[in-house]
Design an enzyme around this catalytic site. Structure first.
Site, mmCIF file in Angstrom:
data_model
loop_
_atom_site.group_PDB
_atom_site.id
_atom_site.type_symbol
_atom_site.label_atom_id
_atom_site.label_comp_id
_atom_site.label_asym_id
_atom_site.label_seq_id
_atom_site.Cartn_x
_atom_site.Cartn_y
_atom_site.Cartn_z
ATOM 1 N N TYR A 79 0.849 -1.193 0.000
ATOM 2 C CA TYR A 79 0.000 0.000 0.000
ATOM 3 C C TYR A 79 0.882 1.241 0.000
ATOM 4 O O TYR A 79 1.847 1.322 0.762
ATOM 5 C CB TYR A 79 -0.902 0.004 1.239
ATOM 6 C CG TYR A 79 -1.807 1.206 1.347
ATOM 7 C CD1 TYR A 79 -2.875 1.365 0.456
ATOM 8 C CD2 TYR A 79 -1.618 2.179 2.321
ATOM 9 C CE1 TYR A 79 -3.719 2.460 0.544
ATOM 10 C CE2 TYR A 79 -2.459 3.290 2.417
ATOM 11 C CZ TYR A 79 -3.507 3.419 1.533
ATOM 12 O OH TYR A 79 -4.339 4.511 1.619
ATOM 13 N N ASP B 3 9.176 2.549 0.096
ATOM 14 C CA ASP B 3 8.124 3.237 0.833
ATOM 15 C C ASP B 3 8.296 2.867 2.301
ATOM 16 O O ASP B 3 7.893 1.799 2.742
ATOM 17 C CB ASP B 3 6.753 2.808 0.290
ATOM 18 C CG ASP B 3 5.602 3.412 1.094
ATOM 19 O OD1 ASP B 3 5.876 4.042 2.142
ATOM 20 O OD2 ASP B 3 4.455 3.243 0.676
ATOM 21 N N LYS C 238 3.790 8.799 8.941
ATOM 22 C CA LYS C 238 3.547 8.220 10.266
ATOM 23 C C LYS C 238 4.523 8.718 11.342
ATOM 24 O O LYS C 238 4.377 9.835 11.807
ATOM 25 C CB LYS C 238 3.482 6.697 10.147
ATOM 26 C CG LYS C 238 2.366 6.317 9.152
ATOM 27 C CD LYS C 238 1.904 4.897 9.131
ATOM 28 C CE LYS C 238 0.610 4.796 8.339
ATOM 29 N NZ LYS C 238 0.664 4.023 7.135
HETATM 30 C C1 LIG Z 1 0.084 4.534 5.739
HETATM 31 C C2 LIG Z 1 0.888 4.258 4.536
HETATM 32 C C3 LIG Z 1 0.867 5.101 3.429
HETATM 33 C C4 LIG Z 1 -0.087 6.265 3.318
HETATM 34 O O1 LIG Z 1 0.159 7.255 4.245
HETATM 35 P P1 LIG Z 1 -1.013 8.299 4.603
HETATM 36 O O2 LIG Z 1 -0.365 9.235 5.559
HETATM 37 O O3 LIG Z 1 -2.113 7.483 5.198
HETATM 38 O O4 LIG Z 1 -1.426 8.951 3.349
HETATM 39 C C5 LIG Z 1 1.732 4.842 2.396
HETATM 40 N N1 LIG Z 1 2.567 3.793 2.445
HETATM 41 C C6 LIG Z 1 2.618 2.952 3.489
HETATM 42 C C7 LIG Z 1 3.583 1.830 3.488
HETATM 43 C C8 LIG Z 1 1.758 3.138 4.560
HETATM 44 O O5 LIG Z 1 1.778 2.269 5.565
#
Ligand SMILES: *Cc1c(COP(=O)(O)O)cnc(C)c1O
Length: 449
Positions: A161, A256, A284
């Site tokens: 994601y 990511d 985060k």
């Molecule tokens: C949470 C998450 C996102 C998205 O971040 P948001 O601040 O919710 O837009 C992207 N990549 C990873 C791996 C995530 O866990």
């Protein structure tokens, strides 16, 4: 009587006459004004059923709902709260900063401090740009990779994601090499054409795509430890292999690290596995609970970003002083006390070991993955190493397990496909309570099925 009192009285009155708890009452009301009553779909408890818990406060690893019930928190706002809720230095930093205005839309020294600290912790981030969410960071990183390489396609992995940017809402077609298709209405076929899907932990699936789209792949983006299909570690050789393929194909490797950054080590998954990407995205933890994301990497690549280069990227609130202050306070603590990572990992291993004993006692099929302070329990016989494995989990069982745990004061992520996030404010007493709750919960669910 002030309006506020009137409304709070009405609320109590309504919730009493309707015999609802406050979360039920609020969820009903929320749905009249907000799509599905929530501002992000995972909060709606769709995968576990029932009414989402509305919270009013939290301290450390204890989170309190609107009815005053207390839970031990394993969600941690989906990752940011690695040092626990209302971590005093973060609270103070936000308070102090707010007195000097909540936003300037002009450069501040705080942003330099943040960039410097990020580089200190993650040395290959030679230049970093602050944004407001992980989604924004990933969208921007992909645009930068395209601008830098002049190529259009990207490769991502099933079950990873990267936020809700159009390019990421593409799922694989029927075969690995067929064209992907939008996983959400509103995303165009044109976008689908440029997003290729590979299988996690499967290098040959990546090689095939690179070969078929030779000279056309701008970037490979992945979660270096997957956390959005439950926690799935990279198998030995997987990250190394991707690094090598990206070098061979002049493709930008994007890690990511929105979830893993500053969680798996000070330098995130890159440090833990000693594989270094070209671009990295954060979110985060970096914001200490405020809306922050960031992307950065090699100077040579980041120099295509405006105003140095032609790739446009901007944000009215980017580098916001409250957000930077919160992030600096949290990252500062992690930088200063690296033993936190050792402590966190020991706690997570303790949880894993004892949950294993419980699961074995109940003779249940399960697979548990753990990396650092990320841990996932899958109710399946299969070894979970990719999206297919994650999907083999018994979702019905998880659903019941989740609610039994909730009844016993344990707040797990409300989905079988989310990693649990530990915070260093969890005590061994809390872990023991969790393990005892799991023992009882599994007993109840087993005897009911
Ligand atoms: C949470 C998450 C996102 C998205 O971040 P948001 O601040 O919710 O837009 C992207 N990549 C990873 C791996 C995530 O866990």
């Amino acid at each position: 009587m002030s309006l506020e009192n009137r409304y709070s009285r009405l609320t109590t009155h309504d919730s009493q006459t309707m015999l609802l708890n406050k979360s039920e009452y609020l969820f009903n009301k929320a749905q009249k004004f907000i799509p599905g009553g929530v501002n992000s779909p995972a909060r709606a408890f769709k995968s576990v059923g029932g009414v989402p818990v509305f919270f009013k406060k939290a301290k450390g690893s204890v989170i309190t709902d609107e009815d005053g019930n207390e839970f031990i928190d394993y969600v941690g706002s989906w990752g940011p709260m690695i040092l626990g809720h209302a971590f005093p230095p973060v609270v103070k930093a936000v308070q102090d900063a707010s007195f000097n205005s909540t936003s300037f839309g002009a450069p501040t020294e705080l942003e330099i401090e943040m960039a410097e600290l990020v580089q200190q912790m993650v040395p290959n981030v030679e230049r970093v740009r602050m944004v407001n969410s992980g989604t924004e960071a990933c969208m921007s990183a992909v645009r930068v990779a395209r601008g830098y390489t002049g190529k259009e396609k990207i490769i991502k992995f099933e079950g990873n994601y990267h936020g809700h940017g159009d390019a990421f809402l593409i799922k694989a077609g029927s075969g690995a090499l067929t064209l992907g298709k939008p996983s959400s209405p509103g995303v165009t076929k044109g976008t689908a054409k440029d997003t290729l899907n590979a299988d996690y932990n499967d290098l040959p699936s990546v090689e095939k795509l690179l070969k078929k789209n030779k000279g056309n792949v701008a970037a490979i983006i992945l979660e270096p430890v997957a956390g959005n299909m439950g926690c799935i570690p990279p198998e030995p050789g997987f990250l190394e292999g991707l690094r090598k393929l990206c070098d061979e194909h002049e493709t930008v490797l994007i890690f990511d690290e929105v979830m893993t950054g500053f969680r798996l080590a000070r330098g995130g998954a890159q440090e833990r596995f000693n594989i270094w990407a070209d671009l990295v995205t954060f979110g985060k933890i970096i914001g200490g609970g405020l809306p922050v994301g960031a992307f950065g990497g090699k100077k040579e690549i980041m120099d295509v970003v405006a105003p140095v280069g032609p790739v446009y990227q901007a944000g009215t609130l980017s580098g916001n002083p409250l957000a930077m202050s919160a992030g600096l306070a949290q990252l500062g603590a992690l930088e200063k006390y690296p033993e936190i990572y050792v402590d966190l990992e020991e706690k997570t291993e303790y949880l894993k070991k004892n949950l294993t004993n419980v699961l074995n006692k109940h003779e249940l099929d399960y697979h548990m993955n753990q990396v650092g302070s990320m841990i996932s329990l899958f109710f399946t016989k299969e070894k979970v190493r990719d999206f297919k494995g994650a999907n083999s989990t018994d979702q019905q069982f998880f659903k019941q397990f989740f609610h039994e745990m909730l009844k016993r004061g344990i707040y797990l992520p409300p989905s079988p496909f989310e990693s649990w996030f530990l915070a260093n404010t969890l005590t061994y007493e809390m872990l023991d309570k969790t393990i005892a709750a799991a023992d009882e919960s599994i007993g109840v669910v087993k005897s009911a099925s």
